[in-house]
Design a protein around this motif. Structure first.
Motif, PDB file in Angstrom:
ATOM      1  N   ILE A  77       0.835  -1.202   0.000  1.00  0.00           N
ATOM      2  CA  ILE A  77       0.000   0.000   0.000  1.00  0.00           C
ATOM      3  C   ILE A  77       0.872   1.256   0.000  1.00  0.00           C
ATOM      4  O   ILE A  77       0.600   2.217  -0.725  1.00  0.00           O
ATOM      5  CB  ILE A  77      -0.950  -0.003   1.211  1.00  0.00           C
ATOM      6  CG1 ILE A  77      -2.043  -1.059   1.020  1.00  0.00           C
ATOM      7  CG2 ILE A  77      -1.579   1.378   1.418  1.00  0.00           C
ATOM      8  CD1 ILE A  77      -2.899  -1.292   2.241  1.00  0.00           C
ATOM      9  N   PHE A  78       1.939   1.245   0.789  1.00  0.00           N
ATOM     10  CA  PHE A  78       2.837   2.404   0.813  1.00  0.00           C
ATOM     11  C   PHE A  78       3.506   2.591  -0.546  1.00  0.00           C
ATOM     12  O   PHE A  78       3.753   3.725  -0.980  1.00  0.00           O
ATOM     13  CB  PHE A  78       3.884   2.253   1.913  1.00  0.00           C
ATOM     14  CG  PHE A  78       3.445   2.816   3.235  1.00  0.00           C
ATOM     15  CD1 PHE A  78       3.412   4.183   3.440  1.00  0.00           C
ATOM     16  CD2 PHE A  78       3.063   1.981   4.273  1.00  0.00           C
ATOM     17  CE1 PHE A  78       2.995   4.712   4.650  1.00  0.00           C
ATOM     18  CE2 PHE A  78       2.650   2.489   5.489  1.00  0.00           C
ATOM     19  CZ  PHE A  78       2.609   3.861   5.684  1.00  0.00           C
ATOM     20  N   GLY A  79       3.820   1.481  -1.235  1.00  0.00           N
ATOM     21  CA  GLY A  79       4.382   1.584  -2.569  1.00  0.00           C
ATOM     22  C   GLY A  79       3.405   2.220  -3.541  1.00  0.00           C
ATOM     23  O   GLY A  79       3.779   3.036  -4.388  1.00  0.00           O
ATOM     24  N   ILE A  80       2.134   1.849  -3.426  1.00  0.00           N
ATOM     25  CA  ILE A  80       1.092   2.427  -4.280  1.00  0.00           C
ATOM     26  C   ILE A  80       0.884   3.906  -3.948  1.00  0.00           C
ATOM     27  O   ILE A  80       0.760   4.753  -4.843  1.00  0.00           O
ATOM     28  CB  ILE A  80      -0.233   1.645  -4.107  1.00  0.00           C
ATOM     29  CG1 ILE A  80      -0.067   0.199  -4.605  1.00  0.00           C
ATOM     30  CG2 ILE A  80      -1.367   2.333  -4.855  1.00  0.00           C
ATOM     31  CD1 ILE A  80      -1.251  -0.698  -4.294  1.00  0.00           C
ATOM     32  N   GLN A 132      10.918   1.509   5.995  1.00  0.00           N
ATOM     33  CA  GLN A 132      12.187   0.961   5.525  1.00  0.00           C
ATOM     34  C   GLN A 132      12.303   1.094   4.003  1.00  0.00           C
ATOM     35  O   GLN A 132      13.348   1.498   3.479  1.00  0.00           O
ATOM     36  CB  GLN A 132      12.308  -0.509   5.920  1.00  0.00           C
ATOM     37  CG  GLN A 132      12.557  -0.734   7.396  1.00  0.00           C
ATOM     38  CD  GLN A 132      12.653  -2.208   7.731  1.00  0.00           C
ATOM     39  OE1 GLN A 132      11.658  -2.934   7.722  1.00  0.00           O
ATOM     40  NE2 GLN A 132      13.840  -2.670   8.019  1.00  0.00           N
ATOM     41  N   ALA A 133      11.242   0.735   3.300  1.00  0.00           N
ATOM     42  CA  ALA A 133      11.271   0.769   1.840  1.00  0.00           C
ATOM     43  C   ALA A 133      11.402   2.192   1.316  1.00  0.00           C
ATOM     44  O   ALA A 133      12.201   2.469   0.409  1.00  0.00           O
ATOM     45  CB  ALA A 133      10.002   0.119   1.277  1.00  0.00           C
ATOM     46  N   LEU A 134      10.632   3.109   1.868  1.00  0.00           N
ATOM     47  CA  LEU A 134      10.656   4.487   1.398  1.00  0.00           C
ATOM     48  C   LEU A 134      11.972   5.175   1.744  1.00  0.00           C
ATOM     49  O   LEU A 134      12.485   5.985   0.965  1.00  0.00           O
ATOM     50  CB  LEU A 134       9.483   5.270   1.984  1.00  0.00           C
ATOM     51  CG  LEU A 134       8.095   4.794   1.542  1.00  0.00           C
ATOM     52  CD1 LEU A 134       7.005   5.556   2.283  1.00  0.00           C
ATOM     53  CD2 LEU A 134       7.917   4.946   0.033  1.00  0.00           C
ATOM     54  N   ALA A 149       3.170   6.575  -5.456  1.00  0.00           N
ATOM     55  CA  ALA A 149       2.931   7.038  -6.829  1.00  0.00           C
ATOM     56  C   ALA A 149       1.970   8.230  -6.851  1.00  0.00           C
ATOM     57  O   ALA A 149       1.931   8.975  -7.825  1.00  0.00           O
ATOM     58  CB  ALA A 149       2.363   5.890  -7.682  1.00  0.00           C
ATOM     59  N   ARG A 150       1.226   8.401  -5.756  1.00  0.00           N
ATOM     60  CA  ARG A 150       0.244   9.488  -5.691  1.00  0.00           C
ATOM     61  C   ARG A 150       0.693  10.627  -4.786  1.00  0.00           C
ATOM     62  O   ARG A 150       0.338  11.787  -5.020  1.00  0.00           O
ATOM     63  CB  ARG A 150      -1.105   8.949  -5.183  1.00  0.00           C
ATOM     64  CG  ARG A 150      -1.758   7.938  -6.100  1.00  0.00           C
ATOM     65  CD  ARG A 150      -3.138   7.584  -5.560  1.00  0.00           C
ATOM     66  NE  ARG A 150      -3.835   6.650  -6.432  1.00  0.00           N
ATOM     67  CZ  ARG A 150      -5.074   6.224  -6.222  1.00  0.00           C
ATOM     68  NH1 ARG A 150      -5.758   6.675  -5.179  1.00  0.00           N
ATOM     69  NH2 ARG A 150      -5.636   5.370  -7.043  1.00  0.00           N
ATOM     70  N   TYR A 151       1.404  10.274  -3.737  1.00  0.00           N
ATOM     71  CA  TYR A 151       1.802  11.278  -2.751  1.00  0.00           C
ATOM     72  C   TYR A 151       3.322  11.375  -2.651  1.00  0.00           C
ATOM     73  O   TYR A 151       4.048  10.445  -2.999  1.00  0.00           O
ATOM     74  CB  TYR A 151       1.208  10.931  -1.378  1.00  0.00           C
ATOM     75  CG  TYR A 151      -0.296  10.834  -1.385  1.00  0.00           C
ATOM     76  CD1 TYR A 151      -1.086  11.977  -1.308  1.00  0.00           C
ATOM     77  CD2 TYR A 151      -0.929   9.593  -1.470  1.00  0.00           C
ATOM     78  CE1 TYR A 151      -2.472  11.888  -1.319  1.00  0.00           C
ATOM     79  CE2 TYR A 151      -2.311   9.489  -1.483  1.00  0.00           C
ATOM     80  CZ  TYR A 151      -3.078  10.644  -1.410  1.00  0.00           C
ATOM     81  OH  TYR A 151      -4.446  10.553  -1.430  1.00  0.00           O
TER      82      TYR A 151
END
Length: 429
Positions: free
Chosen positions: A286-289, A338-340, A292-294
């Protein structure tokens, strides 16, 4: 209609390594601390010092990795990324498989330190591959998927290990014998899911070095540090990362140790942390998605604020149901931050020098992990006889130790806001 996001073969193989190494991460945060507790307890080690010894072992491993990281970063930016990556993976896998060869708690901690050094060193190379295996626009999504599939993929070997340990009598095994198999299964899983990346990855970004890599490593680290200081947005970001990732890594490494020290049921702790992995899977995606928007910076700020609230809640944790709630909350934001954080750095640096900067980032991360585990260990030891009653809740020394992480999240948040502001100003200039 927006085109569905599809992974390339190389992106998929890169993600597979996260699935492999995450099995070790999950074992470290669940079964290994409980097993160490039983080894230390049978040897007559004071149970009040259990959390301290475990924290010190984590601190030693992070110091070693912080020393090794600049060498790894230098080698990564030359044409040695794949072979040295393989060596670090082998060190981690072999040490993991050997954790069952001793029943002495001190020797066990020694082997565990080698396993963690191999694991964390491999991540310097692995993370530095990100700008090479994907594009800037896809980086947030690919990085998030790496953590997401790592969380859910690690559940498979963990469930098998958990069944062996909880029902060891049915298999004709002692707990020690079941743990030997758990270590071997985890090591084999880790190695198996490394092979696709080793077969398909080819280093495309590198710098030409004329000197000896080993002797040049720390000189290059100094140069990288000086250049990072010139690029203030990178420099301030790395300092902010040092603080906010502190709490993240410490919570991951010491969650089970914390619950065990509070006297909570071991089986309940393991199942709660299994729930963390399951919750983390969709949340990381969800954070990956959302990325793309925020704005990525905004999402990282939200994660830091939420983690600050999580640690505040952990300060007052005394029962198993609260630990389960804590596990859910951590799962919601663990993969995202972690990913971001990983992809954010990849966007603001030169890809050809990704190894250097990810090596520097790893030093910041491991320095933070050292600070976090050492802080928890020291506060736990210093306040061993302290009992506080706040809002009618009886707090133990372990509660105070974990609560000390709050201030570091706050510092990390303030510094990240400054770094993000500098980065946006650079883009506009």
């Amino acid at each position: 209609m927006k085109e569905k996001f599809k992974l390339t073969a190389l992106e998929r193989n890169w993600i597979l390594y996260d699935i492999g190494n995450s099995a070790f991460t999950l074992l470290v945060s669940t079964l290994i601390p409980i097993y160490f507790n039983s080894l230390a307890g049978s040897a007559g080690v004071d149970e009040n010092l259990y959390l301290s010894y475990w924290g010190y072992a984590g601190s030693i491993s992070t110091i070693l990795v912080a020393i090794i990281a600049p060498i790894c970063g230098t080698l990564s930016d030359r044409k040695f990324k794949k072979p040295i990556f393989l060596l670090t993976v082998l060190l981690g896998c072999i040490a993991c498989g050997c954790l069952g060869v001793t029943t002495h708690w001190l020797w066990f901690l020694g082997i565990f330190i080698f396993a963690k050094v191999g694991f964390h060193s491999s991540l310097v190379f692995y993370d530095s591959m990100l700008p090479e295996i994907t594009t800037g626009k896809r980086m947030d999504n690919v990085s998030s998927m790496g953590y997401a599939y790592g969380y859910i993929g690690s559940v498979i070997p963990f469930v098998l290990c958990l069944v062996l340990v909880l029902f060891s009598d049915s298999f004709g095994l002692t707990m020690g014998g079941a743990m030997v198999w758990a270590f071997l299964i985890t090591a084999a899983w880790w190695m198996l899911f490394t092979l696709p990346l080793l077969r398909s990855y080819k280093q495309t970004a590198f710098v030409d070095g004329k000197g000896a890599p080993l002797s040049d490593s720390f000189k290059q680290l100094a140069r990288t540090f000086r250049e990072a200081k010139k690029e203030k947005h990178v420099f301030v970001y790395l300092i902010s990362f040092f603080f906010f990732i502190n709490g993240v890594y410490t919570i991951i490494d010491m969650a089970t140790a914390y619950g065990s020290a509070l006297g909570l049921d071991s089986t309940g702790l393991l199942l709660a942390l299994l729930l963390t992995q399951i919750v983390a899977f969709p949340c990381a995606i969800i954070f990956g998605i959302l990325s793309a928007r925020y704005d990525t910076g905004l999402l990282i700020k939200i994660c830091i604020i939420c983690y600050t609230c999580i640690v505040t809640f952990a300060l007052f944790l005394v029962t198993l149901w609260q630990f389960w709630l804590l596990a859910v909350l951590v799962g919601m934001f663990q993969g995202g931050i972690q990913a971001l954080a990983r992809s954010y750095l990849g966007k603001i640096i030169n890809p050809e020098r990704s190894g250097e900067f990810y090596g520097l980032m790893d030093i910041c991360g491991k320095g933070a992990a050292f600070l976090g585990t050492t802080l928890v260990a020291l506060v736990s030891q210093i306040t061993a006889d302290v009992k506080l009653n706040i809002f009618g809740i009886q707090l133990q020394n372990e509660n105070l130790a974990v609560g000390s992480l709050i201030i570091l999240f706050c510092i990390g948040f303030v510094l990240f806001c400054k770094a993000d502001q500098l980065n946006k100003a650079r883009i506009k200039a």
